[in-house]
Scaffold this motif. Structure first.
Motif, PDB file in Angstrom:
ATOM      1  N   LYS A 215      -8.231   6.193  -5.284  1.00 34.34           N
ATOM      2  CA  LYS A 215      -7.174   6.950  -5.965  1.00 34.34           C
ATOM      3  C   LYS A 215      -7.421   6.984  -7.481  1.00 34.34           C
TER       4      LYS A 215
ATOM      5  N   TYR B 104      -8.633  17.511   4.693  1.00 35.00           N
ATOM      6  CA  TYR B 104      -8.835  16.722   5.896  1.00 35.00           C
ATOM      7  C   TYR B 104      -9.365  17.652   6.977  1.00 35.00           C
TER       8      TYR B 104
ATOM      9  N   GLU C 151      -5.703  -2.671  -2.760  1.00 31.00           N
ATOM     10  CA  GLU C 151      -4.713  -2.012  -1.914  1.00 31.00           C
ATOM     11  C   GLU C 151      -3.392  -2.152  -2.671  1.00 31.00           C
ATOM     12  N   GLY C 152      -2.539  -1.172  -2.551  1.00 33.19           N
ATOM     13  CA  GLY C 152      -1.245  -1.283  -3.223  1.00 33.19           C
ATOM     14  C   GLY C 152      -0.489   0.020  -3.164  1.00 33.19           C
TER      15      GLY C 152
ATOM     16  N   ASP D 137       5.584  12.493  -1.881  1.00 35.23           N
ATOM     17  CA  ASP D 137       4.401  11.704  -1.561  1.00 35.23           C
ATOM     18  C   ASP D 137       3.402  11.979  -2.677  1.00 35.23           C
TER      19      ASP D 137
ATOM     20  N   LEU E  98       5.879   4.445   1.513  1.00 37.15           N
ATOM     21  CA  LEU E  98       6.570   5.566   2.180  1.00 37.15           C
ATOM     22  C   LEU E  98       7.554   5.058   3.225  1.00 37.15           C
TER      23      LEU E  98
ATOM     24  N   ALA F 233      -0.928   9.370   6.895  1.00 36.10           N
ATOM     25  CA  ALA F 233       0.112   8.408   6.493  1.00 36.10           C
ATOM     26  C   ALA F 233       1.438   9.088   6.182  1.00 36.10           C
ATOM     27  N   SER F 234       1.396  10.310   5.638  1.00 29.78           N
ATOM     28  CA  SER F 234       2.650  11.002   5.278  1.00 29.78           C
ATOM     29  C   SER F 234       3.543  11.111   6.517  1.00 29.78           C
TER      30      SER F 234
ATOM     31  N   ALA G 297       1.000   9.982  -3.582  1.00 31.16           N
ATOM     32  CA  ALA G 297      -0.103   9.027  -3.379  1.00 31.16           C
ATOM     33  C   ALA G 297      -1.361   9.436  -4.132  1.00 31.16           C
TER      34      ALA G 297
ATOM     35  N   ASN H 112       0.857  -1.198   0.000  1.00 33.69           N
ATOM     36  CA  ASN H 112       0.000   0.000   0.000  1.00 33.69           C
ATOM     37  C   ASN H 112       0.894   1.250   0.000  1.00 33.69           C
TER      38      ASN H 112
HETATM   39  C1  LIG Z   1      -1.141  11.832   0.692  1.00 31.17           C
HETATM   40  C2  LIG Z   1      -1.218  10.367   1.034  1.00 31.17           C
HETATM   41  N1  LIG Z   1      -0.111   9.746   1.472  1.00 31.17           N
HETATM   42  C3  LIG Z   1      -0.116   8.438   1.776  1.00 31.17           C
HETATM   43  C4  LIG Z   1      -1.256   7.673   1.650  1.00 31.17           C
HETATM   44  C5  LIG Z   1      -1.222   6.247   2.087  1.00 31.17           C
HETATM   45  O1  LIG Z   1      -1.639   5.361   1.105  1.00 31.17           O
HETATM   46  P1  LIG Z   1      -2.391   3.999   1.502  1.00 31.17           P
HETATM   47  O2  LIG Z   1      -3.767   4.348   1.942  1.00 31.17           O
HETATM   48  O3  LIG Z   1      -2.379   3.228   0.220  1.00 31.17           O
HETATM   49  O4  LIG Z   1      -1.592   3.348   2.558  1.00 31.17           O
HETATM   50  C6  LIG Z   1      -2.420   8.269   1.188  1.00 31.17           C
HETATM   51  C7  LIG Z   1      -3.656   7.474   1.038  1.00 31.17           C
HETATM   52  O5  LIG Z   1      -4.735   7.884   1.290  1.00 31.17           O
HETATM   53  C8  LIG Z   1      -2.410   9.656   0.875  1.00 31.17           C
HETATM   54  O6  LIG Z   1      -3.510  10.272   0.450  1.00 31.17           O
END
Ligand SMILES: Cc1ncc(COP(=O)(O)O)c(C=O)c1O
Length: 363
Positions: free
Chosen positions: A183, A308, A189-190, A154, A60, A84-85, A156, A55
């Motif tokens: 996405k 967010y 998931e990936g 990042d 990251l 997640a960042s 993503a 994922n």
């Molecule tokens: C900006 C950002 N970074 C990291 C991620 C993490 O990705 P994942 O949900 O595939 O783990 C996301 C996912 O929503 C994201 O939007």
């Protein structure tokens, strides 16, 4: 009732048939299908290498580990992102440091970044391309060069986005993408890491595979995880990657219709700075009465999302962090994402634009 959803992943017969082939092959975990996806994704981004993971978060974490970032290191990132960042920085044992964002682009404000790196011993910048808009990569690259920092993207939310004609994912020491179903392209998931650095790609491959050597087997040369992508996911991803240019075109076309509807409106439409190609993972507006607008649209069957509602430094998991990010705090009260995905019909877009006109007319 919400008729028009904020996201609608599209899985067609092509994906189903590729998955069936993988299932029939018996190679359903890691395998050649994943290698093919990695090659094709690296080609798409214009990088030498790509390493697929389970994922975006594990991508990251793996990238940071492969870059040698760990305990005692500081990674500067955006407080206005998915958690997640910053979580990935902590998972690697390092500390996130937040710089404020630009209110127009929602991405890291280079002036705020420079102010921090001048004073603190930062090791890397983790730039988020929020909503599919590339961060100010020119300025961030200059800062990274001036202060001898690593630059990580990042990406993503930004598959296919471009900065000065070059695809994101190809600017930093490494970049990470997510293939979560909402996405711009998915594998269920990936995630994937793109990089031109051979050392980073090889370490990432090993870290995501329990520290194995390239030969596989039971020789483990470093601590690692099982962060591997499955061949089933890669099969979906290979088809989705082929469809991505059309998805991007459709998102951009929908965004331009929404832009037109918001011309002259009090609601602030998203911006696309010169030299960037936005891929509108989200079409995010700013409104003073954000929650009122969300309710108004909901009553007209239009789903919305808030990405967010709380900046990362204000989450209770980040209680220990202090930071000065008034812009991130303000925009988190104002942002609202409208449906922009490729599954929208002409009638859906009309419903959204008419609802926006109606809302503006009542003010
Ligand atoms: C900006 C950002 N970074 C990291 C991620 C993490 O990705 P994942 O949900 O595939 O783990 C996301 C996912 O929503 C994201 O939007």
């Amino acid at each position: 009732m919400t008729d028009i959803m904020i996201a609608a992943p599209e899985i067609g017969n092509e994906e189903k048939s590729q998955v069936e082939d993988v299932l029939d092959s018996g190679m359903i975990a890691d395998g050649p299908e994943v290698r093919r996806f990695e090659e094709e994704f690296a080609d798409f981004c214009g990088t030498d290498d790509a390493v697929a993971t389970s994922n975006g978060t594990t991508a990251l974490h793996t990238a940071l580990e492969a870059l040698g970032i760990g305990e005692g290191d500081l990674v500067l990132t955006s407080p206005f992102s998915f958690v997640a960042s910053a979580n990935a920085v902590r998972l690697a044992g390092a500390k996130p440091v937040f710089a404020d964002v630009d209110p127009e682009t929602f991405n890291l404000d280079p002036a705020a970044v420079e102010e921090i790196v001048r004073e603190r011993d930062v090791d890397a910048i983790l730039a988020v391309h929020l909503y599919g808009l590339p961060a100010d990569l020119g300025s961030l690259r200059d800062i990274a060069d001036d202060y001898d920092l690593m630059l990580i993207e990042d990406a993503a939310q930004a598959h296919g986005a471009e900065y000065r004609g070059q695809k994101v994912g190809s600017f930093g020491d490494a970049a990470c993408f997510s293939f979560y179903p909402t996405k711009n392209m998915t594998t269920g998931e990936g995630g994937i890491i793109t990089t031109d650095r051979d050392d980073v790609a090889r370490k990432a491959e090993s870290f995501a595979n329990h520290g194995r050597t390239p030969e596989g087997g039971y020789e483990h040369v470093r601590l690692g995880h099982n962060y591997r992508m499955t061949s089933i996911a890669a099969a979906i991803g290979r088809v989705q990657l082929e469809k991505l240019p059309e998805y991007v075109r459709a998102r951009r076309a929908n965004a331009s219709l929404l832009d037109r509807a918001l011309r002259g409106a009090e609601i602030i439409a998203p911006t696309e700075p010169e030299g960037t190609q936005h891929v509108y993972h989200q079409y995010t507006i700013r409104a003073n009465d954000r929650d009122g607008l969300a309710d108004f649209l909901e009553d007209r069957g239009v789903g919305t999302g808030v990405y967010y509602p709380t900046p990362i430094h204000e989450l209770s998991a980040y209680d220990h962090v202090t930071c000065d990010a008034p812009v991130a705090e303000r925009v988190s009260d104002e942002v609202l994402s409208l449906p922009v995905h490729p599954g929208l019909s002409t009638a859906d877009v009309e419903t959204i634009t008419e609802a926006l006109f109606e809302y503006e007319a009542r003010r």
